[in-house]
Enzyme design. Structure first.
Site, PDB file in Angstrom:
ATOM      1  N   ARG A   1      13.190  48.178  42.618  1.00 51.18           N
ATOM      2  CA  ARG A   1      14.064  47.136  42.046  1.00 51.18           C
ATOM      3  C   ARG A   1      14.160  47.299  40.531  1.00 51.18           C
ATOM      4  O   ARG A   1      15.201  47.088  39.932  1.00 51.18           O
ATOM      5  CB  ARG A   1      13.567  45.736  42.428  1.00 51.18           C
ATOM      6  CG  ARG A   1      14.307  44.624  41.725  1.00 51.18           C
ATOM      7  CD  ARG A   1      14.262  43.285  42.445  1.00 51.18           C
ATOM      8  NE  ARG A   1      12.967  42.918  42.931  1.00 51.18           N
ATOM      9  CZ  ARG A   1      11.939  42.483  42.171  1.00 51.18           C
ATOM     10  NH1 ARG A   1      12.075  42.369  40.871  1.00 51.18           N
ATOM     11  NH2 ARG A   1      10.792  42.168  42.723  1.00 51.18           N
TER      12      ARG A   1
ATOM     13  N   TYR B   1      41.079  39.652  38.584  1.00 50.71           N
ATOM     14  CA  TYR B   1      40.723  39.905  39.982  1.00 50.71           C
ATOM     15  C   TYR B   1      40.208  38.589  40.578  1.00 50.71           C
ATOM     16  O   TYR B   1      39.402  37.892  39.953  1.00 50.71           O
ATOM     17  CB  TYR B   1      39.661  41.015  40.036  1.00 50.71           C
ATOM     18  CG  TYR B   1      38.952  41.090  41.363  1.00 50.71           C
ATOM     19  CD1 TYR B   1      39.668  41.369  42.527  1.00 50.71           C
ATOM     20  CD2 TYR B   1      37.587  40.858  41.469  1.00 50.71           C
ATOM     21  CE1 TYR B   1      39.031  41.415  43.756  1.00 50.71           C
ATOM     22  CE2 TYR B   1      36.942  40.912  42.687  1.00 50.71           C
ATOM     23  CZ  TYR B   1      37.677  41.183  43.825  1.00 50.71           C
ATOM     24  OH  TYR B   1      37.046  41.225  45.033  1.00 50.71           O
TER      25      TYR B   1
ATOM     26  N   ASP C   1      36.883  45.102  32.036  1.00 48.91           N
ATOM     27  CA  ASP C   1      36.764  45.603  33.400  1.00 48.91           C
ATOM     28  C   ASP C   1      37.681  46.823  33.485  1.00 48.91           C
ATOM     29  O   ASP C   1      38.905  46.707  33.489  1.00 48.91           O
ATOM     30  CB  ASP C   1      37.173  44.504  34.393  1.00 48.91           C
ATOM     31  CG  ASP C   1      36.999  44.943  35.848  1.00 48.91           C
ATOM     32  OD1 ASP C   1      37.035  46.153  36.106  1.00 48.91           O
ATOM     33  OD2 ASP C   1      36.862  44.063  36.719  1.00 48.91           O
TER      34      ASP C   1
ATOM     35  N   LYS D   1      35.349  51.612  43.580  1.00 55.32           N
ATOM     36  CA  LYS D   1      36.745  52.070  43.543  1.00 55.32           C
ATOM     37  C   LYS D   1      36.820  53.538  43.119  1.00 55.32           C
ATOM     38  O   LYS D   1      36.286  54.388  43.801  1.00 55.32           O
ATOM     39  CB  LYS D   1      37.555  51.151  42.640  1.00 55.32           C
ATOM     40  CG  LYS D   1      37.235  49.665  42.812  1.00 55.32           C
ATOM     41  CD  LYS D   1      37.510  49.153  44.212  1.00 55.32           C
ATOM     42  CE  LYS D   1      37.372  47.652  44.250  1.00 55.32           C
ATOM     43  NZ  LYS D   1      36.852  47.066  45.426  1.00 55.32           N
TER      44      LYS D   1
HETATM   45  N1  PLP Z   1      36.825  44.181  39.362  1.00 58.86           N
HETATM   46  C1  PLP Z   1      37.965  44.585  39.928  1.00 58.86           C
HETATM   47  C2  PLP Z   1      39.136  44.910  39.063  1.00 58.86           C
HETATM   48  C3  PLP Z   1      38.062  44.689  41.320  1.00 58.86           C
HETATM   49  O1  PLP Z   1      39.212  45.089  41.875  1.00 58.86           O
HETATM   50  C4  PLP Z   1      36.933  44.363  42.121  1.00 58.86           C
HETATM   51  C5  PLP Z   1      36.992  44.454  43.598  1.00 58.86           C
HETATM   52  O2  PLP Z   1      38.041  44.622  44.169  1.00 58.86           O
HETATM   53  C6  PLP Z   1      35.765  43.939  41.489  1.00 58.86           C
HETATM   54  C7  PLP Z   1      35.731  43.867  40.114  1.00 58.86           C
HETATM   55  C8  PLP Z   1      34.538  43.567  42.298  1.00 58.86           C
HETATM   56  O3  PLP Z   1      33.902  44.725  42.721  1.00 58.86           O
HETATM   57  P1  PLP Z   1      33.042  44.845  44.096  1.00 58.86           P
HETATM   58  O4  PLP Z   1      33.971  44.654  45.233  1.00 58.86           O
HETATM   59  O5  PLP Z   1      32.453  46.220  43.990  1.00 58.86           O
HETATM   60  O6  PLP Z   1      31.998  43.785  44.050  1.00 58.86           O
END
Ligand code: PLP
Length: 392
Positions: free
Chosen positions: A62, A115, A187, A212
């Site tokens: 961890r 998001y 992000d 992604k």
């Molecule tokens: N940020 C963006 C732009 C996303 O598209 C997503 C998920 O689709 C996330 C954060 C969250 O990521 P996760 O699904 O890996 O928790």
């Protein structure tokens, strides 16, 4: 563990190019056997010879694991940063970031088309714990400046945004944040470090859903926080260790495996997306196409100045409203109807009822006839035929 990326002059780097670093940073052949692929250290704990003295800095997975360290060093290297932290998901990274930077009574400025999961976390989890937020169009720096309050500690930017692909000016936002004594997080999931480097533009923290483009194969969930700020890095480390939202060794390994080919995949995603945009723009059943590479896109000039290309995500609205949009989504054969994005395979989805259902009725609601495509790296002729058949 806070592991500082050794930098281009570090002993484990043999070149400065993006792909060279993706393949080598943090990934020296293993000492004992010379294994070229980083081993999966599938262990929860590490033996000590003397109480309190570890052999290589690891005591419990961890807190740190060598496979995860390799991923963290590689991630930091790709964003041109000193410190990388890997998490179990993008949302676990967001959660750790919010807890590390904010305390009850603080305020955060967020995009009005963030998001959906990010909005849900901030609105439904953090607001009841005393963190205030204001959502504004981050493309408008004056609106951001006007939203900043004395207790604003963080400006949250996502560029391009999910799913409307709006683009905000990272350097401009960094200036607004720093004038206010706040931090800027970007992000960078949609662009990936191959197309956009937010820290070089003044951001304090880069966040990724590595699920992604970085992972790239739709086979693992993960997240990352990357920074040059040692204090922030130590705080992220403390939160990761205390809350435990870390990736297991195999997940870290899968992400590292995907990351090696990021540049070649992104080039192909961009080529294919550009061809798809060309098809959509000229199609009579399509109302509006959202892609930052289009000269008519309101963020085109900013995107050109901060991205090397415009990415593999394309959104569009269709004639016929929500019913038609939902039908188109179920007519494609190669574009699989599924949430998520950034994998080698093309995906289609309806944000209003799928990924962004959590923002229905809020300022962040998306158009009902919106369709989002994650354009994969298949042969473009097949992708265009599939889309044409679904639309016609
Ligand atoms: N940020 C963006 C732009 C996303 O598209 C997503 C998920 O689709 C996330 C954060 C969250 O990521 P996760 O699904 O890996 O928790």
């Amino acid at each position: 563990m806070t592991t500082e990326f050794p930098g281009p002059a570090g002993t484990d780097i043999t070149g400065d190019g993006f792909s060279t670093r993706a393949i080598h940073a943090g990934q020296d052949p293993e000492q004992l056997t010379g294994a070229v692929a980083v081993p999966i250290y599938q262990t929860s704990t590490f033996a000590q010879d003397v109480a309190g003295e570890t052999r290589a800095g690891y005591d419990y997975t961890r807190a740190g694991n060598p496979t995860r360290t390799a991923l963290e060093v590689a991630l930091a290297s790709l964003e041109g940063a000193r410190f990388g932290h890997a998490f179990a998901s993008g949302m676990a990274a967001s959660d750790a970031l919010l807890r590390a930077v904010l305390k009850p009574g603080d305020h955060i400025v967020i995009p009005n088309d963030a998001y959906g999961g990010t909005f849900r976390l901030i609105d439904k989890i953090f607001k009841p714990w005393g963190i205030e937020h204001t959502s504004v169009p981050l493309v408008d720096l004056d609106a951001v400046r006007a939203a900043v309050r004395p207790n604003t500690k963080l400006i949250w930017s996502e560029t391009p945004t999910n799913p409307l692909l709006s683009v905000s000016d990272i350097a401009g936002l960094a200036a607004v944040a720093h004038e206010a004594g706040a931090k800027l997080v970007v992000d960078n999931t949609f662009a990936s470090p191959y197309l956009q480097q937010p820290l070089a533009l003044g951001a304090d923290i880069v966040l990724h859903s590595t699920t992604k483009y970085i992972g790239g194969h739709s086979d693992v969930i993960g997240g990352a926080l990357i920074t040059n700020d040692q204090q922030l890095s130590e705080d992220f480390d403390f939160h990761a260790k205390s809350m435990g939202g870390v990736p297991g060794p195999f997940d870290a390994w899968l992400t590292l495996r995907g990351l090696k080919t990021l540049a070649v995949r992104m080039d192909r995603h961009c080529d294919n997306a550009e061809a798809v945009v060309e098809l959509l723009v000229g199609h009579p059943r399509v109302e509006k196409v959202y892609y930052p590479g289009l000269p008519g896109h309101p963020g085109h000039e900013v995107a050109k100045s901060q991205m090397s290309r415009f990415g593999g995500m394309v959104s569009f609205t269709v004639v016929g409203g929500i019913e038609e949009a939902i039908k188109v989504c179920s007519r494609t054969r190669l574009f699989l109807l599924a949430e998520s994005l950034g994998g080698v395979e093309s995906l289609i989805e309806h944000p209003g009822v799928m990924t962004h259902a959590s923002v229905a009725g809020s300022d962040l609601e998306v158009p009902a006839s919106l369709i989002r495509l994650s354009v994969g790296i298949e042969d473009i002729a097949d992708l265009l035929t599939d889309l044409k058949d679904a639309l016609d």
